[in-house]
Design an enzyme around this catalytic site. Sequence first.
Site, PDB file in Angstrom:
ATOM      1  N   GLU A 186     -34.296  46.737 -17.881  1.00  0.00           N
ATOM      2  CA  GLU A 186     -35.764  46.770 -18.040  1.00  0.00           C
ATOM      3  C   GLU A 186     -36.195  46.418 -19.468  1.00  0.00           C
ATOM      4  O   GLU A 186     -37.243  45.820 -19.679  1.00  0.00           O
ATOM      5  CB  GLU A 186     -36.317  48.160 -17.670  1.00  0.00           C
ATOM      6  CG  GLU A 186     -36.219  48.490 -16.195  1.00  0.00           C
ATOM      7  CD  GLU A 186     -36.886  47.452 -15.293  1.00  0.00           C
ATOM      8  OE1 GLU A 186     -38.015  47.044 -15.594  1.00  0.00           O
ATOM      9  OE2 GLU A 186     -36.254  47.050 -14.285  1.00  0.00           O
TER      10      GLU A 186
ATOM     11  N   ARG B 204     -25.351  50.063 -23.015  1.00  0.00           N
ATOM     12  CA  ARG B 204     -24.241  51.004 -23.244  1.00  0.00           C
ATOM     13  C   ARG B 204     -24.449  52.348 -22.535  1.00  0.00           C
ATOM     14  O   ARG B 204     -23.513  53.138 -22.469  1.00  0.00           O
ATOM     15  CB  ARG B 204     -24.043  51.228 -24.744  1.00  0.00           C
ATOM     16  CG  ARG B 204     -23.451  50.010 -25.444  1.00  0.00           C
ATOM     17  CD  ARG B 204     -23.081  50.303 -26.879  1.00  0.00           C
ATOM     18  NE  ARG B 204     -22.267  49.250 -27.447  1.00  0.00           N
ATOM     19  CZ  ARG B 204     -22.731  48.310 -28.291  1.00  0.00           C
ATOM     20  NH1 ARG B 204     -23.991  48.291 -28.643  1.00  0.00           N
ATOM     21  NH2 ARG B 204     -21.907  47.391 -28.779  1.00  0.00           N
TER      22      ARG B 204
ATOM     23  N   GLY C 131     -35.662  43.529 -29.551  1.00  0.00           N
ATOM     24  CA  GLY C 131     -36.081  44.899 -29.240  1.00  0.00           C
ATOM     25  C   GLY C 131     -36.165  45.758 -30.496  1.00  0.00           C
ATOM     26  O   GLY C 131     -35.271  45.719 -31.338  1.00  0.00           O
TER      27      GLY C 131
ATOM     28  N   GLY D 227     -26.625  39.836 -22.525  1.00  0.00           N
ATOM     29  CA  GLY D 227     -26.500  39.951 -21.070  1.00  0.00           C
ATOM     30  C   GLY D 227     -26.559  41.386 -20.582  1.00  0.00           C
ATOM     31  O   GLY D 227     -26.977  42.299 -21.294  1.00  0.00           O
TER      32      GLY D 227
ATOM     33  N   ASP E 227     -33.301  48.131 -31.954  1.00  0.00           N
ATOM     34  CA  ASP E 227     -32.422  47.704 -33.038  1.00  0.00           C
ATOM     35  C   ASP E 227     -33.292  47.403 -34.254  1.00  0.00           C
ATOM     36  O   ASP E 227     -33.439  46.243 -34.664  1.00  0.00           O
ATOM     37  CB  ASP E 227     -31.628  46.468 -32.616  1.00  0.00           C
ATOM     38  CG  ASP E 227     -30.714  46.768 -31.448  1.00  0.00           C
ATOM     39  OD1 ASP E 227     -29.772  47.547 -31.622  1.00  0.00           O
ATOM     40  OD2 ASP E 227     -30.958  46.247 -30.346  1.00  0.00           O
TER      41      ASP E 227
ATOM     42  N   GLN F  12     -19.902  40.258 -34.052  1.00  0.00           N
ATOM     43  CA  GLN F  12     -20.676  41.445 -34.437  1.00  0.00           C
ATOM     44  C   GLN F  12     -20.003  42.744 -33.999  1.00  0.00           C
ATOM     45  O   GLN F  12     -20.555  43.827 -34.178  1.00  0.00           O
ATOM     46  CB  GLN F  12     -22.119  41.358 -33.945  1.00  0.00           C
ATOM     47  CG  GLN F  12     -22.318  41.463 -32.446  1.00  0.00           C
ATOM     48  CD  GLN F  12     -23.751  41.147 -32.042  1.00  0.00           C
ATOM     49  OE1 GLN F  12     -24.197  40.006 -32.092  1.00  0.00           O
ATOM     50  NE2 GLN F  12     -24.505  42.159 -31.633  1.00  0.00           N
TER      51      GLN F  12
ATOM     52  N   HIS G 131     -34.742  44.304 -21.537  1.00  0.00           N
ATOM     53  CA  HIS G 131     -34.736  42.838 -21.672  1.00  0.00           C
ATOM     54  C   HIS G 131     -35.928  42.225 -20.942  1.00  0.00           C
ATOM     55  O   HIS G 131     -36.539  41.269 -21.426  1.00  0.00           O
ATOM     56  CB  HIS G 131     -33.451  42.242 -21.087  1.00  0.00           C
ATOM     57  CG  HIS G 131     -32.213  42.638 -21.829  1.00  0.00           C
ATOM     58  ND1 HIS G 131     -31.237  43.430 -21.269  1.00  0.00           N
ATOM     59  CD2 HIS G 131     -31.797  42.357 -23.096  1.00  0.00           C
ATOM     60  CE1 HIS G 131     -30.267  43.608 -22.143  1.00  0.00           C
ATOM     61  NE2 HIS G 131     -30.583  42.976 -23.260  1.00  0.00           N
TER      62      HIS G 131
HETATM   63  O1  PAF Z   1     -29.459  42.645 -29.798  1.00  0.00           O
HETATM   64  C1  PAF Z   1     -28.562  41.961 -29.249  1.00  0.00           C
HETATM   65  O2  PAF Z   1     -28.381  41.963 -28.028  1.00  0.00           O
HETATM   66  C2  PAF Z   1     -27.648  41.120 -30.137  1.00  0.00           C
HETATM   67  O3  PAF Z   1     -27.403  41.750 -31.358  1.00  0.00           O
HETATM   68  C3  PAF Z   1     -28.170  39.692 -30.359  1.00  0.00           C
HETATM   69  C4  PAF Z   1     -29.492  39.699 -31.098  1.00  0.00           C
HETATM   70  C5  PAF Z   1     -28.347  39.007 -29.014  1.00  0.00           C
HETATM   71  C6  PAF Z   1     -27.180  38.882 -31.199  1.00  0.00           C
HETATM   72  O4  PAF Z   1     -25.942  38.789 -30.564  1.00  0.00           O
END
Ligand code: PAF
Length: 274
Positions: A26, A178, A138, A22, A141, A52, A28
């Site tokens: 841009e 962030r 993305g 969430g 990551d 996580q 996303h």
């Molecule tokens: O990249 C993210 O936003 C998160 O690590 C994901 C892939 C949605 C898993 O919670």
Amino acid sequence: MQMIVRESRRRGKRIGLVPTMGFLHEGHKSLIQKAREVSDLVVVSIFVNPTQFAPNEDFDRYPRDMERDKAISESVGVDVLFTPGVEEMYPAGFSTYVVSEGMSSILEGKFRPTHFRGVATIVAKLFLIIQPDAAVFGQKDAQQCAVIKHMVRDLNFGVAIIAAPIVREDDGLAISSRNIYLSPEERNDAAILFYSLRKAEEMIRGGERYAAAVMREVEKIIRTKRTAMIDYVAVNDAESLTEISELQKEKPVLISLAVRFGKTRLIDNIIVQL
Ligand code: PAF
């Protein structure tokens, strides 16, 4: 949600999934656009995944704004928004996790030992619930993309994994939820990350082949900024993530880094192919 997806699949439509936590931005939107290109029905999941985050991390203060996310999703033509609650994804007594060994304990995994277990587990659950044909993540990551590709191969998920290019601000800072934590000085200093990665690429294109020399230069550049504290700068094979000491032609390398600016930890990377 499942009914719409099931019905679309029955009618032979391709399902594309964009898993997110969430606070859509841009970056996303570009993932959603990519999903749209390769599928007929675009599903976006929004779930801030507690497993996580380590207890000392920012799960509680992670930015959330569901109303805004719904409006953005609608404006970019998302077909289905999946927004499960924590109890739905982690019922009482939950004890089954997906762990991609080896790859999960290097780079980010050294600093966040349980992070990729949480990511792999939630992504596996999303794949099982939605059963997409393709899923878009993305490239920012990079290690997450590698872990997920590995998991999909090892566990025969049959989902095509697409890594979409990093979207950046005008000064090069990779867009991230962030970034809103950064003070004006930290935000200004954070532009050094992409600058240092571009310098690394220039060095390599200029003939440098020793990873240690590249890492040293990147660290030196980042240290010119008062608020920057380096966790790591690394050079790895872009696919297997094995450490590289000497670069070779035709093998793409991943130069990645994690740097803290005050309480905010940012990651970034670049792939260089000679
Ligand atoms: O990249 C993210 O936003 C998160 O690590 C994901 C892939 C949605 C898993 O919670």
